[in-house]
Design a protein around this motif. Structure first.
Motif, mmCIF file in Angstrom:
data_model
loop_
_atom_site.group_PDB
_atom_site.id
_atom_site.type_symbol
_atom_site.label_atom_id
_atom_site.label_comp_id
_atom_site.label_asym_id
_atom_site.label_seq_id
_atom_site.Cartn_x
_atom_site.Cartn_y
_atom_site.Cartn_z
ATOM 1 N N THR A 52 0.819 -1.202 0.000
ATOM 2 C CA THR A 52 0.000 0.000 0.000
ATOM 3 C C THR A 52 0.858 1.260 0.000
ATOM 4 N N GLY A 53 0.585 2.142 -0.943
ATOM 5 C CA GLY A 53 1.262 3.429 -1.009
ATOM 6 C C GLY A 53 2.621 3.426 -1.661
ATOM 7 N N VAL A 54 3.097 2.294 -2.160
ATOM 8 C CA VAL A 54 4.394 2.240 -2.835
ATOM 9 C C VAL A 54 4.262 2.890 -4.217
ATOM 10 N N VAL A 55 5.216 3.786 -4.558
ATOM 11 C CA VAL A 55 5.248 4.434 -5.867
ATOM 12 C C VAL A 55 6.647 4.272 -6.431
ATOM 13 N N ILE A 56 6.729 3.710 -7.640
ATOM 14 C CA ILE A 56 8.008 3.515 -8.327
ATOM 15 C C ILE A 56 7.891 4.168 -9.700
ATOM 16 N N GLY A 57 8.695 5.208 -9.930
ATOM 17 C CA GLY A 57 8.614 5.996 -11.155
ATOM 18 C C GLY A 57 9.228 5.331 -12.369
ATOM 19 N N GLU A 58 8.928 5.909 -13.508
ATOM 20 C CA GLU A 58 9.259 5.363 -14.827
ATOM 21 C C GLU A 58 10.735 5.066 -15.042
ATOM 22 N N THR A 59 11.631 5.942 -14.622
ATOM 23 C CA THR A 59 13.054 5.743 -14.920
ATOM 24 C C THR A 59 13.827 5.203 -13.710
ATOM 25 N N THR A 60 13.097 4.661 -12.738
ATOM 26 C CA THR A 60 13.742 4.028 -11.587
ATOM 27 C C THR A 60 14.477 2.772 -12.039
ATOM 28 N N THR A 61 15.660 2.557 -11.470
ATOM 29 C CA THR A 61 16.407 1.317 -11.670
ATOM 30 C C THR A 61 16.584 0.685 -10.295
ATOM 31 N N ILE A 62 16.189 -0.587 -10.178
ATOM 32 C CA ILE A 62 16.287 -1.319 -8.910
ATOM 33 C C ILE A 62 17.116 -2.567 -9.155
ATOM 34 N N GLY A 63 18.139 -2.771 -8.321
ATOM 35 C CA GLY A 63 19.017 -3.926 -8.454
ATOM 36 C C GLY A 63 18.367 -5.215 -7.955
ATOM 37 N N ASP A 64 19.193 -6.217 -7.722
ATOM 38 C CA ASP A 64 18.737 -7.534 -7.264
ATOM 39 C C ASP A 64 18.634 -7.577 -5.740
ATOM 40 N N ASP A 65 17.737 -8.424 -5.255
ATOM 41 C CA ASP A 65 17.593 -8.695 -3.821
ATOM 42 C C ASP A 65 17.257 -7.442 -3.009
ATOM 43 N N VAL A 66 16.378 -6.608 -3.545
ATOM 44 C CA VAL A 66 15.966 -5.370 -2.884
ATOM 45 C C VAL A 66 14.642 -5.609 -2.161
ATOM 46 N N LYS A 67 14.534 -5.065 -0.933
ATOM 47 C CA LYS A 67 13.302 -5.140 -0.142
ATOM 48 C C LYS A 67 12.823 -3.729 0.151
ATOM 49 N N ILE A 68 11.536 -3.483 -0.085
ATOM 50 C CA ILE A 68 10.947 -2.218 0.316
ATOM 51 C C ILE A 68 9.649 -2.488 1.068
ATOM 52 N N TYR A 69 9.255 -1.523 1.861
ATOM 53 C CA TYR A 69 8.072 -1.650 2.705
ATOM 54 C C TYR A 69 7.030 -0.614 2.310
ATOM 55 N N GLN A 70 5.873 -0.660 2.955
ATOM 56 C CA GLN A 70 4.739 0.175 2.575
ATOM 57 C C GLN A 70 5.080 1.665 2.567
ATOM 58 N N GLY A 71 4.432 2.355 1.641
ATOM 59 C CA GLY A 71 4.552 3.802 1.589
ATOM 60 C C GLY A 71 5.840 4.347 1.008
ATOM 61 N N VAL A 72 6.704 3.501 0.459
ATOM 62 C CA VAL A 72 7.974 3.974 -0.112
ATOM 63 C C VAL A 72 7.714 4.648 -1.463
ATOM 64 N N THR A 73 8.358 5.798 -1.682
ATOM 65 C CA THR A 73 8.287 6.492 -2.966
ATOM 66 C C THR A 73 9.678 6.559 -3.575
ATOM 67 N N LEU A 74 9.794 6.065 -4.789
ATOM 68 C CA LEU A 74 11.007 6.206 -5.589
ATOM 69 C C LEU A 74 10.599 7.119 -6.737
ATOM 70 N N GLY A 75 10.744 8.422 -6.522
ATOM 71 C CA GLY A 75 10.135 9.398 -7.413
ATOM 72 C C GLY A 75 11.109 10.393 -8.007
ATOM 73 N N ALA A 76 10.527 11.387 -8.674
ATOM 74 C CA ALA A 76 11.288 12.404 -9.396
ATOM 75 C C ALA A 76 11.266 13.728 -8.655
ATOM 76 N N LEU A 77 12.294 14.503 -8.888
ATOM 77 C CA LEU A 77 12.284 15.908 -8.508
ATOM 78 C C LEU A 77 11.617 16.669 -9.655
ATOM 79 N N SER A 78 11.465 17.951 -9.540
ATOM 80 C CA SER A 78 10.863 18.751 -10.607
ATOM 81 C C SER A 78 11.684 18.649 -11.892
ATOM 82 N N PHE A 79 11.008 18.846 -13.022
ATOM 83 C CA PHE A 79 11.731 18.903 -14.286
ATOM 84 C C PHE A 79 12.701 20.084 -14.261
ATOM 85 N N PRO A 80 13.913 19.901 -14.808
ATOM 86 C CA PRO A 80 14.802 21.058 -14.962
ATOM 87 C C PRO A 80 14.237 21.993 -16.030
ATOM 88 N N ARG A 81 14.723 23.235 -16.040
ATOM 89 C CA ARG A 81 14.222 24.230 -16.997
ATOM 90 C C ARG A 81 15.357 24.794 -17.851
#
Length: 110
Positions: free
Chosen positions: A22-51
């Motif tokens: 519940t609440g996990v968000v993984i963005g489009e260009t995220t790269t996750i390696g092997d044997d990774v554990k995450i728990y509820q509510g984790v966000t792997l997200g973006a900062l604002s677009f550069p200008r």
């Protein structure tokens, strides 16, 4: 049905484990390696677009973090940005807010 929002463009390694999605968000260009554990509510997200100098948005490129191998990310942690890397065997504590890289083996507490 799980409450997890995983973009189909994310690159996810082998033996990836989400405990209570519940609440996990993984963005489009995220790269996750092997044997990774995450728990509820984790966000792997973006900062604002550069200008551009004229103020227009620069789109494309890597906007989401890279997570190394054998990393554990505890509940409600937020890791943002395409230049942000979490090194192998690192541990990110619950509620942490990360916008800079974490060295391999490091433990970050909230």
């Amino acid at each position: 049905r799980s409450g997890a929002d995983i973009h189909p463009g994310a690159d996810i390694g082998e033996r990836f484990f989400i405990d209570h999605g519940t609440g996990v968000v993984i963005g489009e260009t995220t790269t996750i390696g092997d044997d990774v554990k995450i728990y509820q509510g984790v966000t792997l997200g973006a900062l604002s677009f550069p200008r551009n100098p004229d103020g227009t948005l620069i789109k494309g490129g890597k906007r989401h973090p890279t997570i190394g191998n054998r990393v554990t990310i505890y509940a409600n942690a937020t890791i943002l940005g395409g230049e942000t890397m979490v090194g192998d065997r690192a541990v990110v504590g619950g509620g942490a807010w990360i916008t800079e890289s974490v060295p391999a083996g490091e433990k970050i507490l909230a």
